[in-house]
Design a protein around this motif. Sequence first.
Motif: not given
Length: 243
Positions: A33-41
């Motif tokens: 439904a939704q894809a969000t960019v994330v950098d877990l660092r």
Amino acid sequence: AATGMGAAVARTLVDLGAEVHALDVKPVTAPVAQATVVDLRERASIDAAVAKLPAHVDRLFNCAGLPGPPFSNLDTTLVNFVGLRHLTEALLPRIPSGGAVASITSVAGMGWQKNLDSVKALCGTADFDAGSAWLEANAEKNNGYLFSKQCIIFYTKARSVELVEREIRINCLSPAPTDTPMLGSFHAQVSKDFLEKHFLAPIGRNATPEEMAEPLVLLNSDAARFVSGVNLMVDWGYVAAVE
């Protein structure tokens, strides 16, 4: 949710009819439904991603991970544990009674009890910034992949007790070697022959991503509604064979 087990989890959930909101640093191809960019660092990246997610979250699946080299020990543990914990804690207020959290750890983390002092020290930090500071100040205690996976197991068990009052379950899954893009990094670190000699499941082959995704979905489903604080070994008897 872009590759490996996380992508398999996303596809499985979509096939089951779930509304899936996916996070990844890479492009997600599953029909979510939704894809969000994330950098877990980065704490700011996690917070920005959380702000885009629904106010109500039934289930959280933590599937992101770094294998160690070529990534630094610091980045590996930030992604595998400190970022995972920050994301989880940020979303727990949105998870209702009866909800659940499931995280991917590894059979490589099964020695966590022998490293309990260091594991407790990092898990005892208050938040992302404190965890990052501890890692920078105690670099000799952080070997990256193994340590980060040990911390996920301890965090899961400790948090499961605390979440009983809210009737939220939290579990983790320890996969045997699985045919994902990450496997090549492990071959580069210790060689394919070494990995297959010492860590191959007794059935004689690596797992598929789907063979890990489906048990993870099971842990977060109502079929496991009385299961919490468990580190599920999905290894076709590997741990049983070496213990």
